[in-house]
Each structure stands twice: as C-alpha cells, then as structure tokens.
Design a protein around this motif. Sequence first.
Motif, PDB file in Angstrom:
ATOM      1  N   THR A 110      -2.428  -5.466  -5.225  1.00  0.00           N
ATOM      2  CA  THR A 110      -1.764  -4.363  -4.886  1.00  0.00           C
ATOM      3  C   THR A 110      -0.229  -4.478  -5.598  1.00  0.00           C
ATOM      4  N   TYR A 158      -7.468   6.810  -1.264  1.00  0.00           N
ATOM      5  CA  TYR A 158      -7.002   5.373  -1.004  1.00  0.00           C
ATOM      6  C   TYR A 158      -6.356   5.305   0.354  1.00  0.00           C
ATOM      7  N   ARG A 199      -8.356   1.663  -4.589  1.00  0.00           N
ATOM      8  CA  ARG A 199      -9.344   2.302  -3.597  1.00  0.00           C
ATOM      9  C   ARG A 199     -10.499   1.411  -3.370  1.00  0.00           C
ATOM     10  N   ARG A 253       0.772  -1.337  -0.015  1.00  0.00           N
ATOM     11  CA  ARG A 253      -0.196  -0.043   0.276  1.00  0.00           C
ATOM     12  C   ARG A 253       0.803   1.229  -0.094  1.00  0.00           C
ATOM     13  N   VAL A 258      -5.097   3.926  -8.829  1.00  0.00           N
ATOM     14  CA  VAL A 258      -5.165   4.448  -7.559  1.00  0.00           C
ATOM     15  C   VAL A 258      -6.470   4.400  -7.195  1.00  0.00           C
TER      16      VAL A 258
END
Length: 153
Positions: free
Chosen positions: A133, A90, A46, A10, A42
């Motif tokens: 991610t 995010y 989120r 992250r 991004v």
Amino acid sequence: MLTSWLDWHRGTVREKCAGLGPGLSSAAPLPTSPLMSIGGVVSHLRWVEHYWFEVRLLGARDRAPWSPDDGDAEFRVGGQRPLADLLDEYDAQCARSREITAKLELNSSARTSGDAERPATLRWVLMHMAGETARHNGHLDILRELADGRRGR
C-alpha cells in the motif's frame, strides 16, 4: 502497531485521491505503463486486500477480475469506473480485512498455500500489505501530480 501502520497507509490512499476532478482518475500518463491510472491503482489495492485476507488467509474463492489470460484486469477495470465507487469498494474491502484480522492470531497460517516461495501468516500478510500500500501511495503521488498538479506531503 502492524494494523495501525497499515490503516494509516490505507487512509492515505483516499487522501491522495481527494478532490480529483472528474475523468482524471482514468488518465494513464506514463507511456511505459499504459494501465497505470489512479483508478487502476485503487482497484488493484482493493483486489490485493481481497486476495491476501480472504483468499490466502481464509481459503475463500478468488473473485478478482484477473485471470491467467489477463493478469492486469483489475488495473484495466479501475481505469473505466468512477473513482468514488472504487474508493467505496476499497474502503469496504479494508473493513472486511480488518474483521478477518481481528479474529486471527498474528502467527495464524494461511489456509491456501498460493506461492510456495512465500509462506504466509497474518503477520506476514500485514507487513506485505503495509509495504504494498505504501509503494502504491507513491504511484498515486506521481499520478496525481501529473493529473492536476496537486503534490503529496
């Protein structure tokens, strides 16, 4: 270990976006992926955080911009919004995911079934999100290099 690894990925999202010049976050330089922009990635990250932690694990209403008619709406929206706002949203969503994680056991089952092919526990969600991610950090590497020449580490 699972939460630390996910948090590292992250944090890497923000690093990949650091210092990006205005307007470059909406560039979609890949002809075969016209919605693939830094802002789009991004935004997508989120909303998948929201989906897996709030919707699947807690059973909350899905507030994401996607719909049956536009399954990629989060990418479209992300390409139209300021990157700073997307990154702040995010970060806030990741903080919410951390709060949820702290209150559950690793073997806690999802409250909503979603995809019957993928039964979810918190452990599964953490592993899935670390992989997702990390994969999108690779996309951010490529997009960033194409946007301004900056290369990832």
